[in-house]
Write an enzyme that holds these catalytic residues in place. Structure first.
Site, PDB file in Angstrom:
ATOM      1  N   HIS A  57       0.774  -1.131   0.214  1.00 19.04           N
ATOM      2  CA  HIS A  57       0.068  -0.046   0.028  1.00 19.04           C
ATOM      3  C   HIS A  57       0.653   1.178   0.033  1.00 19.04           C
ATOM      4  CE1 HIS A  57       1.042  -0.425   4.100  1.00 19.04           C
ATOM      5  NE2 HIS A  57       0.752   0.760   4.258  1.00 19.04           N
ATOM      6  N   HIS A  72       1.793   6.801  -0.920  1.00 17.19           N
ATOM      7  CA  HIS A  72       0.823   6.225   0.091  1.00 17.19           C
ATOM      8  C   HIS A  72      -0.513   5.716  -0.979  1.00 17.19           C
ATOM      9  CE1 HIS A  72      -1.152   4.662   3.388  1.00 17.19           C
ATOM     10  NE2 HIS A  72       0.097   4.643   4.118  1.00 17.19           N
TER      11      HIS A  72
END
Length: 148
Positions: A57, A72
């Protein structure tokens, strides 16, 4: 000066628009965010350098001059434990700016009740050292901001 590329295609936003106070208040560092297009795609490296941290992620690339950029993919996506993400590179890999690092589908993130917005942060950067280059639509691999 470092030119930071957009890791995903979408709409460029200020970090204040990120629905997470850690990013929105600049605690991680200055930068921008991207509201990604809701289609499967690849997140690319925002700068040339070495992947020093790689999670499904999120990832950090550090350039030769020592500047690190955090990408992110979505908010609270660590809770997915990698589901919906495919790593296309490895920690320690040398990457070029624009090289694919992670494959993902923002619409799946959103369907799971999370925001797919992508903060792009200049780590350890001084306040005021980041200047936006784009407002609105941005393509993965195109210029997002400059870090002086």
């Amino acid at each position: 000066m470092t030119t930071v590329l957009a890791p995903v295609t979408g709409v460029a936003l200020g970090l204040r628009a990120v629905p997470d106070p850690v990013f929105a208040e600049g605690m991680v560092g200055p930068g921008m965010a991207i509201e990604p297009d809701r289609a499967p795609g690849e997140a690319v490296s925002p700068i040339a350098g070495t992947i020093v941290k790689l999670h499904p992620h999120a990832f950090v690339v550090v350039g030769d001059e020592g500047r690190g950029v955090l990408v992110h993919l979505g908010i609270d996506t660590v809770q997915l434990k990698g589901a919906g993400f495919e790593l296309l590179a490895s920690e320690g890999d040398r990457v070029s700016a624009g090289q694919p690092v992670v494959a993902w589908d923002p619409s799946e993130i959103e369907a799971g009740g999370r925001s797919p917005v992508c903060p792009v942060v200049a780590l350890d950067a001084a306040e005021g050292s980041v200047a936006a280059l784009v407002d609105g639509k941005v393509r993965a691999g195109s210029e997002l901001f400059r870090w002086t």
